[in-house]
Scaffold this motif. Structure first.
Motif, PDB file in Angstrom:
ATOM      1  N   LEU A  59      65.755  44.275 112.181  1.00  0.00           N
ATOM      2  CA  LEU A  59      64.966  44.936 112.534  1.00  0.00           C
ATOM      3  C   LEU A  59      65.510  45.690 113.794  1.00  0.00           C
ATOM      4  CD1 LEU A  59      61.828  46.102 113.055  1.00  0.00           C
ATOM      5  CD2 LEU A  59      61.492  43.916 114.858  1.00  0.00           C
ATOM      6  N   LEU A  60      65.197  47.120 113.274  1.00  0.00           N
ATOM      7  CA  LEU A  60      66.136  48.547 113.672  1.00  0.00           C
ATOM      8  C   LEU A  60      65.277  49.832 114.251  1.00  0.00           C
ATOM      9  CD1 LEU A  60      69.303  47.917 111.624  1.00  0.00           C
ATOM     10  CD2 LEU A  60      68.940  47.821 114.139  1.00  0.00           C
ATOM     11  N   ALA A  86      72.344  41.357 104.943  1.00  0.00           N
ATOM     12  CA  ALA A  86      71.272  41.604 106.256  1.00  0.00           C
ATOM     13  C   ALA A  86      70.130  42.453 105.480  1.00  0.00           C
ATOM     14  CB  ALA A  86      71.316  41.371 107.016  1.00  0.00           C
ATOM     15  N   ARG A  87      68.933  42.522 105.511  1.00  0.00           N
ATOM     16  CA  ARG A  87      67.740  43.003 104.609  1.00  0.00           C
ATOM     17  C   ARG A  87      67.291  43.639 105.843  1.00  0.00           C
ATOM     18  NH1 ARG A  87      64.260  44.854 101.459  1.00  0.00           N
ATOM     19  NH2 ARG A  87      65.364  43.730  99.653  1.00  0.00           N
ATOM     20  N   LYS A  88      67.116  45.182 106.263  1.00  0.00           N
ATOM     21  CA  LYS A  88      66.615  46.269 107.132  1.00  0.00           C
ATOM     22  C   LYS A  88      65.601  46.547 107.257  1.00  0.00           C
ATOM     23  CE  LYS A  88      71.871  46.343 106.165  1.00  0.00           C
ATOM     24  NZ  LYS A  88      71.782  45.874 104.895  1.00  0.00           N
ATOM     25  N   TYR A  89      65.021  46.597 108.257  1.00  0.00           N
ATOM     26  CA  TYR A  89      63.500  47.051 108.156  1.00  0.00           C
ATOM     27  C   TYR A  89      63.552  48.279 109.524  1.00  0.00           C
ATOM     28  CZ  TYR A  89      61.972  42.406 105.825  1.00  0.00           C
ATOM     29  OH  TYR A  89      61.934  41.158 105.095  1.00  0.00           O
ATOM     30  N   PRO A 102      70.560  45.872 101.726  1.00  0.00           N
ATOM     31  CA  PRO A 102      69.142  45.931 101.396  1.00  0.00           C
ATOM     32  C   PRO A 102      67.873  46.646 102.585  1.00  0.00           C
ATOM     33  CG  PRO A 102      69.248  43.832 101.459  1.00  0.00           C
ATOM     34  CD  PRO A 102      70.499  44.680 101.946  1.00  0.00           C
ATOM     35  N   VAL A 103      66.875  47.353 102.503  1.00  0.00           N
ATOM     36  CA  VAL A 103      65.996  48.014 103.238  1.00  0.00           C
ATOM     37  C   VAL A 103      64.592  48.475 103.255  1.00  0.00           C
ATOM     38  CG1 VAL A 103      66.730  50.305 102.583  1.00  0.00           C
ATOM     39  CG2 VAL A 103      66.250  50.326 105.387  1.00  0.00           C
ATOM     40  N   ILE A 126      66.922  39.643 113.964  1.00  0.00           N
ATOM     41  CA  ILE A 126      67.616  40.459 114.977  1.00  0.00           C
ATOM     42  C   ILE A 126      67.783  42.123 115.343  1.00  0.00           C
ATOM     43  CG2 ILE A 126      70.448  40.308 115.836  1.00  0.00           C
ATOM     44  CD1 ILE A 126      68.929  37.626 115.627  1.00  0.00           C
ATOM     45  N   VAL A 127      67.316  42.225 116.292  1.00  0.00           N
ATOM     46  CA  VAL A 127      67.642  43.510 116.667  1.00  0.00           C
ATOM     47  C   VAL A 127      68.547  44.184 117.826  1.00  0.00           C
ATOM     48  CG1 VAL A 127      65.009  45.388 118.032  1.00  0.00           C
ATOM     49  CG2 VAL A 127      64.756  43.400 117.190  1.00  0.00           C
TER      50      VAL A 127
END
Length: 204
Positions: A59-60, A86-89, A102-103, A126-127
């Motif tokens: 989570l970014l 990791a999937r990125k949100y 993946p995003v 994870i942030v």
């Protein structure tokens, strides 16, 4: 329900900007990038691995996403493999420019978007960095853990971990350790609004 875990490299005076290198984040003329590098060691790396876990999503904020996207796709090894997979949100107004996947872009209502992601099934979130969203996560009660790698440096100015606009908050220490290079690693759980008292009320 997914766990949201904030992990930060932070100076003794609260700065989180540009720990990894001189060019990482020179925003607002920040000239001290790379302040964490000389203090990084194996125990610190192991603490990060343990905090992230075997599988996780990210989570970014947009700035941190861009920094990571310019670096990690060109690296190899377990850390690079985990971050790249990791999937990125991502909190962004420019979802069409998200190339490191993946995003998934978050909704314009940031708190609602994060709540939706948190409420679903999946890996821990994870942030890293992301000074614009870490205060929101704590203030909104969305952060489950905060892992601070505190480095033995004073920097004086730069982006800081918490915002003056957020109510004072109390945390509970659940684990701590120190490395030979002087880094202290504390794991905390947010515990609501900060309480106050007075030593004048303590009986002699």
């Amino acid at each position: 329900m997914r766990t949201i875990r904030i992990i930060e490299h932070i100076s003794l005076d609260g700065v989180i900007q540009g720990p990894g290198g001189p060019e990482e984040d020179p925003t607002n003329g920040f000239a001290h990038g790379g302040w964490a590098f000389l203090h990084h060691d194996v125990p610190g790396g192991e603490a990060i691995d343990n905090a992230q876990g075997a599988g996780f999503d990210l989570l970014l904020g947009r700035k941190t996403y861009d920094i990571f996207a310019g670096h990690w796709p060109h690296q190899s090894g377990p850390m690079a493999d985990s971050l790249n997979a990791a999937r990125k949100y991502v909190v962004t107004h420019r979802p069409e420019t998200l190339d490191w996947g993946p995003v998934e872009a978050l909704d314009a209502d940031l708190a609602a978007g994060i709540r939706t992601v948190k409420a679903g099934n999946g890996a821990d979130l994870i942030v890293w960095g992301s000074s614009t969203i870490t205060p929101l996560l704590v203030a909104a009660g969305l952060a489950d853990e905060v892992v601070l790698l505190v480095f033995p440096v004073f920097i004086g100015h730069g982006k800081r971990f918490f915002s003056e606009a957020v109510d004072p908050t109390e945390l509970v220490l659940v684990d701590s350790k120190a490395t030979q290079s002087g880094v202290t690693i504390g794991t905390y759980r947010p515990a609501g609004r900060m309480r106050t008292g007075s030593f004048a009320e303590v009986s002699a």
